[in-house]
Design a protein around this motif. Structure first.
Motif, short mmCIF file in Angstrom:
data_model
loop_
_atom_site.label_atom_id
_atom_site.label_comp_id
_atom_site.label_asym_id
_atom_site.label_seq_id
_atom_site.Cartn_x
_atom_site.Cartn_y
_atom_site.Cartn_z
N UNK A 92 1.02 -1.65 -0.11
CA UNK A 92 -0.09 -0.41 0.34
C UNK A 92 0.85 1.71 0.05
N UNK A 93 2.27 1.61 0.07
CA UNK A 93 2.82 2.88 0.32
C UNK A 93 4.04 2.37 -1.00
N UNK A 94 3.35 1.77 -1.93
CA UNK A 94 4.54 2.00 -2.93
C UNK A 94 4.07 2.79 -3.67
N UNK A 95 5.38 3.53 -4.15
CA UNK A 95 5.36 4.64 -4.55
C UNK A 95 6.54 4.41 -5.98
N UNK A 96 6.81 5.52 -6.80
CA UNK A 96 6.95 5.24 -8.53
C UNK A 96 8.76 5.82 -7.62
N UNK A 97 9.15 5.61 -6.95
CA UNK A 97 10.82 6.17 -6.68
C UNK A 97 11.14 4.82 -6.03
N UNK A 98 10.17 4.21 -4.90
CA UNK A 98 10.29 2.91 -3.90
C UNK A 98 10.25 2.14 -5.54
N UNK A 99 9.24 1.40 -6.61
CA UNK A 99 8.93 0.99 -7.27
C UNK A 99 10.57 0.87 -7.82
N UNK A 100 11.48 2.83 -8.75
CA UNK A 100 12.47 2.12 -9.47
C UNK A 100 12.84 1.79 -8.88
N UNK A 101 13.69 1.70 -7.15
CA UNK A 101 15.15 1.48 -6.93
C UNK A 101 14.39 -0.58 -6.88
N UNK A 102 13.25 -0.34 -6.65
CA UNK A 102 13.17 -2.41 -6.96
C UNK A 102 13.77 -2.49 -8.16
N UNK A 103 13.39 -1.68 -9.46
CA UNK A 103 13.77 -2.25 -10.87
C UNK A 103 14.78 -2.20 -11.61
N UNK A 104 15.89 -1.23 -9.97
CA UNK A 104 16.71 -0.57 -10.27
C UNK A 104 17.07 0.18 -11.58
N UNK A 105 16.13 1.37 -11.53
CA UNK A 105 16.24 2.78 -12.57
C UNK A 105 16.20 3.80 -12.07
N UNK A 106 15.74 4.44 -12.25
CA UNK A 106 15.00 5.78 -12.08
C UNK A 106 14.29 6.48 -11.66
N UNK A 107 12.98 6.69 -11.45
CA UNK A 107 11.99 7.34 -11.85
C UNK A 107 11.60 8.39 -13.43
N UNK A 108 12.34 8.68 -13.44
CA UNK A 108 12.30 9.58 -15.15
C UNK A 108 12.33 8.37 -16.28
N UNK A 109 12.91 7.42 -15.86
CA UNK A 109 13.12 6.78 -17.05
C UNK A 109 11.86 5.65 -17.34
N UNK A 110 11.33 4.88 -15.64
CA UNK A 110 9.81 4.36 -15.00
C UNK A 110 9.06 5.28 -16.02
N UNK A 111 9.25 6.59 -15.75
CA UNK A 111 7.55 6.35 -15.69
C UNK A 111 8.00 7.10 -17.33
N UNK A 112 8.92 7.39 -17.98
CA UNK A 112 8.52 7.22 -19.49
C UNK A 112 8.25 5.89 -20.45
N UNK A 113 8.48 4.86 -19.21
CA UNK A 113 8.29 3.56 -19.96
C UNK A 113 7.05 3.28 -19.52
N UNK A 114 6.18 3.85 -18.81
CA UNK A 114 4.80 4.00 -18.65
C UNK A 114 4.11 4.33 -19.46
#
Length: 363
Positions: free
Chosen positions: A265-287
């Motif tokens: 329930x506390x999942x955030x874009x930053x948290x997910x980016x860390x788990x995927x080994x990337x950064x928030x900018x790349x993750x946001x653009x990919x989605x």
């Protein structure tokens, strides 16, 4: 004194037994149950001692109650289990409990010896040699593993921050109390049963607290660590192109689905980016650019889909309980997302049946 300690310990042990059968977070809950059991065993000699059973049954000496060297490792392993970050050397985890296993073998061997042998061993060997080494090892273990647990908490994406923080405070106070008791033992050449009672009263309170709060949080979905094999070491070359972004977004979406990260329930874009080994900018653009959906849309759709599956499997369970188990943190946000992606409210969906609506996959 025996009754007071017994009440606290029995309540905690009852909760520990319930933790074992909680249908979620099996490894973490069993580690916490084991910690409670070890603390309860450590308190047991004082429960029966205050009641006079040692005087009536001297053969109880050296009963294998003392597994104190397991306390620190179990605290650390519990935090690693609920923290959401993999701990290196997972195959070496059983070795953390090796000192406690040696304790168990030592006391078990002495327990079955004749009383005269045990009395002589206690006077000639155990008290002057074994006990000081065991105490020093315990103090070092408690301090070292408390620090490791703190680091695990700081580095993790733990979704139960308040519970984890409160448990760390309780463990820290216990370690401090234990150190003070040991220092007093050495300063005054030993303490009586009655002088030690406040510490064991504290342990009984701690056991009750861990059982109560551990069970209360035991069914909440903990974050699942990402296997190293599925975490890219660096952004994929050429990911700035739309085609590559779509491929990258699809792959990351599959990873989120496989790891069930939407349940946090506390999942955030930053948290997910860390788990995927990337950064928030790349993750946001990919989605957004690659898949045409935002981070919030992606996660909420996964949650709604999971709730729909749960509705078909748990007909009598309250809808809100199912929603909370899948990561929604409020009734309002769940109802809003469910209506948006299915076109009906949760109550209408359950009444009309699973074929009435389905989650929209369009942007």
């Amino acid at each position: 004194m025996s009754i007071v300690l017994l009440c606290g310990v029995l309540y905690g042990v009852m909760r520990a037994a319930m933790l074992i059968f909680t249908p979620a977070n099996h490894r973490a809950n069993r580690l916490l149950a084991a910690l409670i059991a070890v603390l309860a065993l450590y308190t047991a000699p004082y429960i029966i001692g205050f009641a006079g059973y040692y005087d009536a049954c001297p053969w109880l000496s050296f009963a294998p109650y003392n597994l104190s060297l397991a306390v620190g490792p179990l605290v650390y392993l519990y935090f690693s289990a609920m923290g959401g970050v993999p701990v290196t050397g997972q195959r070496r985890r059983p070795f953390h409990l090796l000192p406690a296993l040696l304790q168990l073998l030592y006391y078990s061997y002495l327990f079955v010896q004749p009383l005269a042998f045990k009395n002589n061993w206690d006077t000639e060997v155990h008290r002057p040699y074994v006990e000081p080494v065991e105490t020093l090892g315990l103090m070092a273990s408690l301090v070292a593993y408390a620090i490791l647990a703190w680091r695990q908490y700081r580095q993790s994406d733990a979704m139960l921050k308040e519970w984890a923080r409160n448990m760390l405070v309780a463990v820290g106070l216990t370690v401090t109390f234990w150190l003070a008791l040991t220092a007093a033992e050495w300063a005054w050449s030993g303490l009586s049963y009655f002088q030690r009672f406040p510490f064991y009263l504290w342990l009984a309170i701690l056991i009750s607290y861990l059982g109560t709060e551990g069970y209360r949080h035991g069914a909440v979905a903990f974050p699942v660590p990402a296997p190293a094999a599925i975490v890219p070491a660096a952004p994929v070359p050429g990911a700035t192109e739309t085609g590559n972004l779509a491929e990258l977004g699809a792959r990351w979406r599959a990873t989120i689905t496989a790891e069930r990260w939407w349940r946090d329930p506390e999942l955030t874009l930053a948290t997910l980016a860390r788990r995927l080994g990337t950064n928030t900018t790349t993750l946001s653009r990919a989605l957004n650019d690659g898949l045409g959906v935002s981070f919030t849309e992606t996660i909420n759709r996964m949650r709604v889909e999971a709730v729909i599956v749960a509705l078909s499997q748990h007909h009598d369970q309250p809808v809100l309980d199912l929603a909370m188990a899948e990561g929604f943190n409020s009734k309002a946000s769940f109802n809003r997302a469910f209506k948006l992606y299915t076109g009906s409210t949760p109550t209408e969906y359950r009444r009309q049946g699973p074929l009435a609506t389905q989650v929209s996959t369009s942007g």
